[in-house]
Enzyme design. Structure first.
Site, PDB file in Angstrom:
ATOM      1  N   CYS A   1       5.888  -8.990  27.752  1.00 18.92           N
ATOM      2  CA  CYS A   1       7.295  -8.985  27.373  1.00 18.92           C
ATOM      3  C   CYS A   1       8.013 -10.062  28.187  1.00 18.92           C
ATOM      4  O   CYS A   1       8.279  -9.867  29.374  1.00 18.92           O
ATOM      5  CB  CYS A   1       7.864  -7.605  27.691  1.00 18.92           C
ATOM      6  SG  CYS A   1       9.472  -7.363  27.000  1.00 18.92           S
TER       7      CYS A   1
ATOM      8  N   ASP B   1       1.592  -2.643  15.849  1.00 17.46           N
ATOM      9  CA  ASP B   1       2.628  -1.625  16.076  1.00 17.46           C
ATOM     10  C   ASP B   1       2.280  -0.290  15.428  1.00 17.46           C
ATOM     11  O   ASP B   1       2.775   0.754  15.852  1.00 17.46           O
ATOM     12  CB  ASP B   1       3.969  -2.113  15.498  1.00 17.46           C
ATOM     13  CG  ASP B   1       4.479  -3.355  16.207  1.00 17.46           C
ATOM     14  OD1 ASP B   1       3.974  -3.679  17.295  1.00 17.46           O
ATOM     15  OD2 ASP B   1       5.395  -4.001  15.663  1.00 17.46           O
TER      16      ASP B   1
ATOM     17  N   LYS C   1       4.097  -2.195  22.429  1.00 13.91           N
ATOM     18  CA  LYS C   1       3.940  -2.729  21.067  1.00 13.91           C
ATOM     19  C   LYS C   1       4.518  -4.135  21.004  1.00 13.91           C
ATOM     20  O   LYS C   1       5.735  -4.314  20.893  1.00 13.91           O
ATOM     21  CB  LYS C   1       4.644  -1.807  20.067  1.00 13.91           C
ATOM     22  CG  LYS C   1       3.981  -0.426  19.939  1.00 13.91           C
ATOM     23  CD  LYS C   1       4.641   0.399  18.853  1.00 13.91           C
ATOM     24  CE  LYS C   1       4.083   1.812  18.754  1.00 13.91           C
ATOM     25  NZ  LYS C   1       2.657   1.903  18.415  1.00 13.91           N
ATOM     26  N   THR C   2       3.644  -5.131  21.106  1.00 17.29           N
ATOM     27  CA  THR C   2       4.077  -6.530  21.123  1.00 17.29           C
ATOM     28  C   THR C   2       3.070  -7.406  20.376  1.00 17.29           C
ATOM     29  O   THR C   2       1.917  -7.011  20.184  1.00 17.29           O
ATOM     30  CB  THR C   2       4.165  -7.070  22.575  1.00 17.29           C
ATOM     31  OG1 THR C   2       2.889  -6.888  23.202  1.00 17.29           O
ATOM     32  CG2 THR C   2       5.224  -6.371  23.391  1.00 17.29           C
TER      33      THR C   2
ATOM     34  N   VAL D   1       0.856  -1.186   0.000  1.00 18.93           N
ATOM     35  CA  VAL D   1       0.000   0.000   0.000  1.00 18.93           C
ATOM     36  C   VAL D   1       0.895   1.239   0.000  1.00 18.93           C
ATOM     37  O   VAL D   1       1.915   1.280   0.696  1.00 18.93           O
ATOM     38  CB  VAL D   1      -0.911  -0.007   1.254  1.00 18.93           C
ATOM     39  CG1 VAL D   1      -1.657   1.315   1.398  1.00 18.93           C
ATOM     40  CG2 VAL D   1      -1.883  -1.168   1.180  1.00 18.93           C
TER      41      VAL D   1
ATOM     42  N   CYS E   1       8.476  -4.299  21.303  1.00 22.52           N
ATOM     43  CA  CYS E   1       9.047  -5.135  22.355  1.00 22.52           C
ATOM     44  C   CYS E   1      10.154  -4.413  23.109  1.00 22.52           C
ATOM     45  O   CYS E   1      11.343  -4.674  22.909  1.00 22.52           O
ATOM     46  CB  CYS E   1       9.559  -6.462  21.837  1.00 22.52           C
ATOM     47  SG  CYS E   1       9.833  -7.570  23.223  1.00 22.52           S
TER      48      CYS E   1
END
Ligand code: FAD
Length: 414
Positions: A344, A301, A309-310, A81, A164
């Site tokens: 995490c 993310d 963000k994981t 995209v 992470c």
């Protein structure tokens, strides 16, 4: 009109978020017309790269053919995209074609900004410079760890946000664990250079992590941001910010350097009408629906929700997006609610993990009662989970729409 014309549901990105959402939607109704736009032939299980860098996984375990993971009932559009026209419900592809949609889900991940560190790109993969943030380099981390007998090992962490946030530390602990086991650690000086002001953002995990910082005799250098690398001379330059906010540059010699790159939103997101001021897909942090376009959702993310963000976050986000989008199709209110869960697994030694699990505001959200698994302690059970169970959970549950440990919460029960 081009061959892709229009789909009921269009998904951008065939990573963790895109495939999990498609699978969760199809679990609700297998007759939905879904297409996924994804340019890559390979799908990467990125949480496995830490274990590759620590010698516990093979590189091959972390790469799967995209074709084998895209749900059979979804259409795969093999393209990238390049832009969005949300007022006309169109997505623009790299070749200039466009695809229409009724509902759009956006999950293309984020951008690794290797070029923000001067001299880094040309020396990655040689001169002792490595990073577990790249599939092809994680084996080099393990090679360096095995070869290093003495000297200086530096590990860097850039300013937030990064995916992470524990991964830069995990690389360091697993390296130290190996050097400790081989009785080399006494001759290897290890330091952690974190642009941030704390080792880890949730205080409950700090005592367990500090035990390992002490055990491995790691020098903690907070407020130090890596800005340049000279591979041939084996030097790394950091901007050091002191307690008063004054900055100075410091050049350090190394034998091994593990870099976590600065990270940002993809350009085609940041430059689009979907972005918030910081460049992320602007979503409501509970419903994950876009704040300005009601037929668009974002996750993973790329989205603006302030969670860690994981992939673990995606495991809970995908069912929320699927449930809410499906409710809208059925003319019902959106009641599924994402509470910010992220996880995490901090691999503090080969065989032990501190399993950080928390939601918005750093509130702990453990998956298991303490007597089964206490995430604030380094345990063998959590290592077993990381090494043996999380990958099957990712491939066999999350990417198949089986919402194990991830059934969406409703607004009333969050
Ligand atoms: P991704 O999984 O990165 O997928 C994005 C997809 O979008 C990709 O397939 C990409 O090809 C595609 N794409 C890119 N550009 C375009 C475009 N223009 N058009 C269409 N498609 C596009 N998470 C954990 O839960 N636990 C861990 O222990 C953990 N450890 C990690 C260790 C490392 C070293 C790294 C790098 C990550 C780790 N993560 C961990 C984080 C986790 O992998 C990510 O948070 C997760 O993959 C995010 O999913 P996503 O769908 O947003 O993005």
């Amino acid at each position: 009109m081009n061959q892709f014309a229009k789909h009921q549901i269009l998904i951008v990105g065939g990573g963790a978020g895109g495939i999990a959402t498609a699978a969760s939607l199809l679990k609700r109704d297998k007759s939905l017309d879904i297409a996924i736009i994804e340019p890559s032939e390979s799908h990467y299980y990125q949480p496995g790269w830490t274990l590759v860098g620590g010698g516990a996984f093979t590189q091959a375990q972390t790469r799967h053919a995209m074709a084998s993971l895209i749900p059979k009932k979804a259409r795969w559009i093999r393209s990238a995209v390049s832009g969005f026209d949300p007022d006309n419900n169109q997505v623009i592809l790299a070749d200039g074609e466009s695809v229409g949609y009724e509902y759009l889900v956006v999950s293309p991940g984020l951008k690794l900004c290797w070029d923000k560190i001067e001299g880094l790109e040309e020396t990655l993969g040689k001169n002792g410079v490595t990073s577990n943030y790249r599939f092809d380099l994680a084996p080099y981390t393990w090679k360096l760890v095995q070869e290093l007998q003495s000297g200086v090992a530096l590990f860097s962490q850039p300013p937030m946000p990064i995916k992470c946030a524990g991964a830069p530390q995990k690389a360091m602990y697993l390296s130290c664990s190996e050097w400790f086991k081989r009785k080399r650690l006494k001759d290897i000086h290890v330091s952690f250079h974190n642009a941030g002001a704390v080792l880890f953002g949730v205080k409950e995990y700090m005592p367990a992590l500090m035990e390992y910082i002490e055990k491995y005799d790691i020098k903690l250098c907070l407020g130090e941001n890596l800005i340049a690398v000279n591979g041939e001379q084996k030097t790394a330059t950091f901007v050091v910010t002191d307690a008063e906010g004054n900055t100075r540059e410091e050049v350090r010699q190394f034998d091994m350097l593990h870099v976590c790159p600065p990270q940002a939103s993809m350009d085609f997101i940041a430059n689009s009408p979907l972005a918030d001021e910081a460049g992320w897909v602007e979503v409501d942090q509970e419903s994950l629906q876009h704040k300005r376009y009601e037929n668009i959702w974002g996750l993973g993310d790329a989205c603006s929700a302030p969670n860690a963000k994981t992939a673990a976050a995606v495991r809970q986000q995908a069912p929320v997006v699927a449930a809410n989008l499906f409710s809208v199709i059925k003319g019902k209110p959106q009641i599924a609610c994402y509470t910010g869960y992220g996880s995490c697994p901090l691999t503090v030694e080969r065989g032990k993990v501190v399993l950080a699990e928390f939601g918005y505001g750093g509130v702990l959200q453990p998956s298991f009662p303490k007597w089964v698994l206490d995430g604030t302690k380094a345990t063998r059970r959590a290592w077993f989970l990381k090494e043996n169970l999380l990958s099957p959970i990712y491939f066999q549950a999350m990417l198949k729409g089986r919402e194990w440990l991830a059934a969406p919460k409703t607004k009333e029960k969050k």
